[in-house]
Enzyme design. Structure first.
Site, short mmCIF file in Angstrom:
data_model
loop_
_atom_site.label_atom_id
_atom_site.label_comp_id
_atom_site.label_asym_id
_atom_site.label_seq_id
_atom_site.Cartn_x
_atom_site.Cartn_y
_atom_site.Cartn_z
N HIS B 46 28.98 5.72 19.74
CA HIS B 46 29.07 4.77 20.85
C HIS B 46 27.75 4.71 21.62
O HIS B 46 27.24 3.63 21.92
CB HIS B 46 30.21 5.20 21.77
CG HIS B 46 30.52 4.20 22.84
ND1 HIS B 46 31.16 3.02 22.57
CD2 HIS B 46 30.23 4.18 24.15
CE1 HIS B 46 31.27 2.32 23.67
NE2 HIS B 46 30.72 3.00 24.66
N GLU B 68 32.25 2.52 14.56
CA GLU B 68 33.04 2.91 15.73
C GLU B 68 34.49 2.45 15.57
O GLU B 68 35.41 3.20 15.90
CB GLU B 68 32.41 2.23 16.94
CG GLU B 68 32.41 3.05 18.19
CD GLU B 68 31.87 2.23 19.32
OE1 GLU B 68 32.62 1.97 20.24
OE2 GLU B 68 30.69 1.81 19.25
N ASN B 423 16.96 23.58 -7.00
CA ASN B 423 16.97 24.41 -8.19
C ASN B 423 18.25 25.25 -8.25
O ASN B 423 18.88 25.37 -9.29
CB ASN B 423 15.73 25.32 -8.16
CG ASN B 423 15.52 26.01 -9.48
OD1 ASN B 423 16.26 26.92 -9.81
ND2 ASN B 423 14.54 25.55 -10.23
#
Lengths: 153, 688
Positions: B46, B68, B423
């Protein structure tokens, strides 16, 4: 008409040389120099210039002129080219002159034993006074210098 | 109104909000029913929307608005958070991030987000099916699995077969999306399997499969004498098969799997949308591919107390540091002068000034320290996405995120760590099936730890994956010409592991999305070395791998031993000094032309610094005894003969300038108290 340029005049032996003033940061008196081993013989070492470590080059050594002991007149000219800060040890630095870029002639074949490629040209200040203009990026170019030996004893 | 002056503030705050959105979303994913997290996310979104609208970034504002709306439904318990909603929201966050990045680079924050917006709107309207393509990029095997359910009879048949020493296999097959004749492929699989044993139960039913009435995959239980791996290979040999997973079950896993599937089937039936619920207990032994749960670092207090900080340009700190080192130099000069002047009042004042400036020095140094959190906080999201794309389940556990490091190190260390983490996720952690087969919990754990130790910070990345198989590395290294076969044979295991860091080395057989982009671990090593750090690997096959990165606390100030060589002074970094001592000339031996001294049980080479550096005013050969500094590079030791010790000191690192980028044996310079420049030795250069 070419442009007007300001030039710092300094001497090596009996010759007068010039560097454009906008390449010069400051001119310092001789100060203690810390030797740097394993580098070119003309690199005298490094100095502490207000907190910044700057390498200094003996310009006589760079041009293969005989080296001399520093005197009261000896100066270190701090120049900045291509992000590089370097100090040049010169015999004396005396003057600032104005000259027109038109008055710089291309370098003759041999001037005082210094290789022509280090020179930008020769400026005629008066009948008796010739000023040798340096080509700074060539002076600071290291590519032609042979590799140094390794770290072996 | 001119908004430019607010722009940098907007960018900083947007980034903060996006970071917190990312973190909280990850937390929510771990506990999807916690509505308090949804509240935090909603508020953040918001605020972001409001800021973007005020600044006139309409695209940004409208996308946040759509997010929202969805979050609002969740918050009011009208919508349940689900896997594809997470995916869509994460995608939205990525889009927002790239918009903000565009604004940083001078753009207007515009981006084509129509597909994300339509997904969000679909979610808002409750149209699950339309939203599903957002998640379709990740192969969703779980849909095919949840329904498989054994009746009592089938269960006892399987259970009895196990106790009689037969193999009970759980097989999951997925056809390629572009498969033309699904029924034919399925028939081929069945024919193959029926030759090897007895199929007990399939999902969907055999009739459905024969008529091609199934999605892209099917699952089955079978009893056989064959090995799981062999069967898997055989199935994979049939064309147009994208994936085949063959898992050997024991009593326990059979039991668990059946229970779990029953439960999953029930929940699936109870919920209106047919997509599977997010898995909450990663420790359950189950081959069901649910989304991986990634634990975010616990940050209990961060939401409650806004941090009272200001942002400072790092260059200003550099200037401050430089000015401060000037001050330190003047301080030592003053101390010297006060000593000579022998004026009590002056001496007192200078002493007081010294104390104040020491405190000041500490503060200045601390200003540059930043918690590693700023680097770590982007990893949970990264590991989540990686795990998802690799179909693995991974827990990322972060500890010591509050450990502080110099800002310059922090800026540089992110990329190497990303590489090491990738990795671990890609090569270290096995697939859930492999893990189950190896008797490990299905969810792999990657520990990311940071801690202080002495003058160093350690960052460790430890996984509980398959570890490094020496033969694979050695084989690959020999093939690529990194070492010869003889050299490889003579290596210890740990030396062999270090081969991973050799230039031009990569064990990745197949180039995957994650690694194998031509950047090897050698780049990681050189980067870390360039920071003055070190990286080592410890690995136990089958148990896991540990990458340990050692870093200096700060790049600009180090502890060093100052030594004298005639009239010249040098600094040796304390971190590479083992000890100092004195040796008699008589105990120096010559072995094979080089001089050695006894040290502990060994002989180590004695290096004459005065000769190497051609120091004019000193030669240790003139003395009956010579001081030595024993230095270390990794495991190897050597002794440097020096003239005299001056003492230990904290020094400010400076470079020699661009004209002298690399001088052998010298790593930089520092300015001493008397204003003189002293060179810093690079001990690594002395040990080959």
């Amino acid at each position: 008409m070419g442009e007007e340029i300001k030039v710092i005049v300094f001497t090596l032996g009996s010759e007068e040389y010039g560097i454009e003033v906008d390449k010069v940061q400051t001119i310092e008196r001789m100060m203690p120099i810390t030797r740097v081993p394993k580098t070119y013989s003309f690199v005298k070492g490094v100095i502490n210039l207000r907190g910044v470590v700057i390498p200094v080059i003996d310009l006589r050594g760079r041009f293969s002129l005989p080296e001399v002991e520093p005197t009261e007149q000896t100066r270190i000219i701090i120049v900045a080219v291509n992000d590089m800060q370097v100090g040049f040890i010169v015999d004396s630095a005396s003057d600032v002159v104005d000259l027109n870029s038109d008055s710089i002639d291309s370098p003759p074949e041999v001037v005082g034993g210094i290789k022509a490629k280090y020179l930008r040209g020769v400026a005629k200040l008066s009948e008796e006074r010739l000023l040798v203009m340096l080509n700074l990026s060539e002076v600071l170019n290291k590519s032609e210098i042979i590799q140094l030996e390794g770290l072996e004893e | 109104m001119d908004m430019n002056q607010y722009l940098s503030m907007f960018i900083d705050e947007s980034n903060d909000h996006l970071q917190s959105l990312n973190e909280n979303m990850l937390q929510l994913e771990a506990s999807p029913d916690d509505l308090s997290i949804v509240q935090v996310i909603f508020r953040s979104a918001h605020t972001l929307k409001g800021m973007a609208a005020t600044m006139g970034f309409e695209d940004l504002a409208s996308l946040t608005h759509k997010m929202e709306n969805v979050l609002d439904l969740v918050r009011n318990e009208k919508l349940k958070m689900q896997d594809y909603i997470f995916d869509t929201l994460f995608k939205s966050l990525d889009a927002l991030e790239s918009m903000v990045q565009d604004i940083v680079e001078g753009g207007e924050g515009k981006a084509d987000v129509s597909s994300i917006v339509s997904s969000l709107q679909a979610i808002e309207r409750g149209e699950v099916a339309v939203a599903a393509p957002a998640a379709a990029a990740v192969p969703d095997h779980s849909a095919a699995v949840t329904g498989i359910e054994l009746d009592e009879f089938q269960f006892s048949v399987l259970s009895q077969s196990i106790s009689e020493g037969h193999q009970v296999l759980y097989i999951q097959v997925k056809l390629r999306d572009d498969c033309m004749l699904k029924a034919v492929r399925a028939f081929m699989v069945f024919e193959l399997l029926e030759r090897s044993g007895e199929i007990v139960k399939t999902f969907p039913d055999v009739q459905d499969i024969e008529q091609g009435e199934f999605e892209q995959g099917f699952t089955l239980y079978m009893i056989t004498q064959k090995q799981a791996g062999d069967l898997q290979d055989q199935i994979m040999n049939i064309s147009e098969i994208e994936m085949a997973q063959v898992i050997a079950l024991d009593q326990e896993s059979l039991q668990q799997m059946n229970q779990r599937n029953l439960a999953a089937a029930e929940t699936a039936a109870a919920q209106a949308p047919t997509l599977p619920a997010a898995e909450e207990k990663p420790a359950v032994h189950s081959p069901v591919n649910a989304p991986p749960a990634v634990k975010a670092p616990a940050k209990a207090s961060s939401a409650a107390t806004p941090s009272r900080t200001i942002r400072v340009d790092i260059e200003r700190l550099d200037v401050l540091m430089n000015l401060f080192s000037e001050l330190l130099i003047d301080r030592s000069r003053l101390e010297q002068l006060a000593n000579e002047a022998k004026n009590q009042e002056l001496t007192d004042t200078v002493e007081h000034m010294s104390r104040v400036s020491s405190d000041l020095q500490n503060i200045v140094l601390k200003l540059r320290m930043v918690p590693v959190d700023t680097v770590f906080n982007r990893f949970p999201r990264m590991v989540r996405d990686l795990a998802k794309s690799l179909d693995k389940k991974i827990d990322l556990v972060i500890t010591g995120a509050e450990t502080e490091l110099d800002r310059t190190v922090i800026d540089e260390i992110g990329d190497p760590l990303v590489h090491l983490l990738r990795n671990s996720v890609d090569h270290g952690i096995e697939s859930p099936a492999e893990r189950l087969a190896a008797g490990k919990p299905e969810t792999g754990t990657v520990n990311l730890r940071a801690f202080h130790s002495g003058n160093h910070v350690f960052i460790e990345i430890e996984d509980d994956g398959k570890g490094i198989i020496r033969e694979n590395i050695v084989h690959s290294a020999v093939k690529k010409g990194v070492v010869t076969e003889e050299e490889a044979a003579a290596m210890s295991d740990s030396e062999a592991h270090q081969l991973l860091f050799a230039p031009g080395f990569s064990t990745a057989e197949v180039i995957s999305d994650v690694s194998g982009r031509g950047v090897g671990l050698d780049v990681v090593k050189s980067k870390i070395n360039a920071l003055g750090g070190n990286v080592t690997i410890y690995s136990t096959p089958g148990k896991g791998t540990n990458f340990s990165v050692q870093l200096p606390l700060t790049l600009s100030i180090i502890a060093a031993m100052l030594i004298k060589m005639g009239s010249e002074k040098y600094a040796i970094p304390l971190s590479s000094i083992v000890e100092t001592g004195i040796v008699k000339q008589s105990s120096i031996r010559t072995v094979h032309g080089s001089r050695m001294i006894p040290f502990r049980e060994h002989h180590i080479p004695l290096i004459s610094l005065s000769r190497v550096f051609s120091i004019p005013s000193y030669n240790e050969a003139d003395e009956a005894e010579t001081e030595i500094v024993v230095i270390r590079k990794g495991e190897r030791l050597a002794a440097l003969a020096v003239d005299d010790f001056i003492g230990q000191s904290e020094i400010v690192l400076k470079t020699l300038g661009k004209y002298l980028p690399a001088v052998q044996g010298i790593s930089g310079a520092t300015i001493l108290g008397d204003g003189q420049v002293a060179l810093i030795l690079d001990p690594n250069a002395f040990i080959k």
